[in-house]
Design an enzyme around this catalytic site. Sequence first.
Site, mmCIF file in Angstrom:
data_model
loop_
_atom_site.group_PDB
_atom_site.id
_atom_site.type_symbol
_atom_site.label_atom_id
_atom_site.label_comp_id
_atom_site.label_asym_id
_atom_site.label_seq_id
_atom_site.Cartn_x
_atom_site.Cartn_y
_atom_site.Cartn_z
ATOM 1 N N ASN A 39 127.688 41.289 20.219
ATOM 2 C CA ASN A 39 128.724 40.381 19.721
ATOM 3 C C ASN A 39 130.035 41.162 19.692
ATOM 4 O OD1 ASN A 39 126.519 38.763 19.240
ATOM 5 N ND2 ASN A 39 126.819 38.620 17.021
ATOM 6 N N GLU A 64 127.666 36.881 21.622
ATOM 7 C CA GLU A 64 128.833 36.210 21.039
ATOM 8 C C GLU A 64 130.099 36.860 21.568
ATOM 9 O OE1 GLU A 64 129.154 35.877 16.747
ATOM 10 O OE2 GLU A 64 127.019 35.393 16.593
ATOM 11 N N HIS A 111 120.448 34.550 10.665
ATOM 12 C CA HIS A 111 121.911 34.522 10.774
ATOM 13 C C HIS A 111 122.460 34.227 9.380
ATOM 14 C CE1 HIS A 111 125.303 34.040 13.910
ATOM 15 N NE2 HIS A 111 125.887 34.110 12.737
ATOM 16 N N TYR A 125 134.376 40.789 19.445
ATOM 17 C CA TYR A 125 135.558 39.957 19.227
ATOM 18 C C TYR A 125 136.862 40.712 19.386
ATOM 19 C CZ TYR A 125 132.501 36.299 17.656
ATOM 20 O OH TYR A 125 131.536 35.342 17.624
ATOM 21 N N ARG A 176 122.103 29.510 22.204
ATOM 22 C CA ARG A 176 121.695 30.439 21.143
ATOM 23 C C ARG A 176 121.957 29.776 19.796
ATOM 24 N NH1 ARG A 176 124.699 35.308 18.415
ATOM 25 N NH2 ARG A 176 123.005 35.879 17.049
ATOM 26 N N GLU A 204 124.139 40.595 13.563
ATOM 27 C CA GLU A 204 125.185 41.433 12.964
ATOM 28 C C GLU A 204 124.755 42.111 11.662
ATOM 29 O OE1 GLU A 204 128.947 39.341 12.917
ATOM 30 O OE2 GLU A 204 128.922 39.106 15.083
#
Length: 447
Positions: free
Chosen positions: A294, A353, A121, A296, A77, A166
């Site tokens: 994504n 991600e 991005h 985290y 990606r 995002e």
Amino acid sequence: MAYIQFPEDFKWGVATAAYQIEGAVRQGGRGPSIWDTFSHTPGKVLNGDNGDVACDSYHRYEEDIALMKELGVNVYRFSVSWPRIFPEGTGKVNKEGLAFYHRMVDKLLENGIEPMCTLYHWDLPQVLQDKGGWDNRETVEAFVAYSELIFKEFSGKIKSWLTINEPWCVSFLSNFIGAHAPGNQDLALAVNISHHLLLAHGKAVARFRDLDIPGKIGFAPNVTWLEPYSRDQEDVEACRRGMGWMVDWFLDPIFTGTYPAFMVDWFAANQAPLQIKDGDMEWIKQPVDFIGINYYESNVGRHNPQGGMLEVESVDMGYKKTDIGWFINAEGFYNVLTFIADKYGEIPIYITENGICINDGVEDGTVNDQRRIDYLKGHIAAVARSLKSGVNIKGYITWSLLDNFEWAEGYSKRFGIVHVNYRTLERTKKESFFWYQKVIGNSWLEV
Ligand code: NCW
């Protein structure tokens, strides 16, 4: 010891983004982006770092692809740099920019690695920012024109597409909190931008369908999970708001054609009324083929009337933190994945991600990043558990292949499974690289 087996067609990958790795910002006909401006403005990025050289992947992409080949991934990606293609945002095409991505994509295909392309991005051409950026509807149209060019140019070569990475960061982190380019601090502006990003996404998806491009298209929101500190109604609602801001705000419009009312009301009460024009929601609600997730970190939250706009505060319950200060909480990953599947249905999901910032350095030619291995193990296990619970997950893509320019944190924060020496640009495979290689090779996880 136990083994978790993944489905045969499960995809494994690594991710990067153009501005974070390419460098060569004044080469190949590229125009300036908002990140060139921001990073060259004193005080905006830690240590005054910028992406001028980054990992120099513009010149070293073959070496990077060789690393991916050795790793054994099915998917890479990456993002296309809009100002490399349209140095002036729109209008005249820079052929050299297209040629670069053709060379790279051809090399990936030669090596049996599927390219997954992110169109945006975060590196908006500066000329568009000068005219208001994402606050201006002309940027939406410019994005659709740019997307159309890339769709047509790479039709048949690239089969997986993501419009925007995002959107919460692009709108709220960059225009309300002000930590990222262009660095505004204006809630009404950020709300309007979030709407325009969704519009740009929907219009690009519609164009993709009109052009009949073979392949699948989605987008990649960043998500989190907030576990209520207590069962008090106030804590539960505060957590719903905190999550609603990142998750529901960006997913409801696409899946249902409406914004979550509880968030619309909160924004309105804070002088940031949502402004929608006739027909906008029809564009936004174009069906997507998949969503990229994504993830985290996540934490525990509770109501606090002094807790900013949403009156929510996160409570430190002692979860370990990564070297960028994010809480390690694999359970939150499972919770948010099952939440999304429950709320939005069977839609295929790629984890686009997931990864960790750990700043371990090279010692005797190796990087012993055991904490990264532990994090990846816990989070891939959470993916497996979500799959078992019926979440339709098609693949896992870790962030990131390389240590890279970590936006406002500059080069001080390392997310790669490959270490980059920013002086020599030498790449060194970390222990996590070899660990991930084994997971991919077996398509099972040892826990
Ligand atoms: S900064 C960020 N990231 C990192 C970045 O390298 C990547 O390009 C992004 O897609 C790693 O993954 C994403 N995300 C921002 C997370 C939100 C931070 C919230 C700060 C609140 C003040």
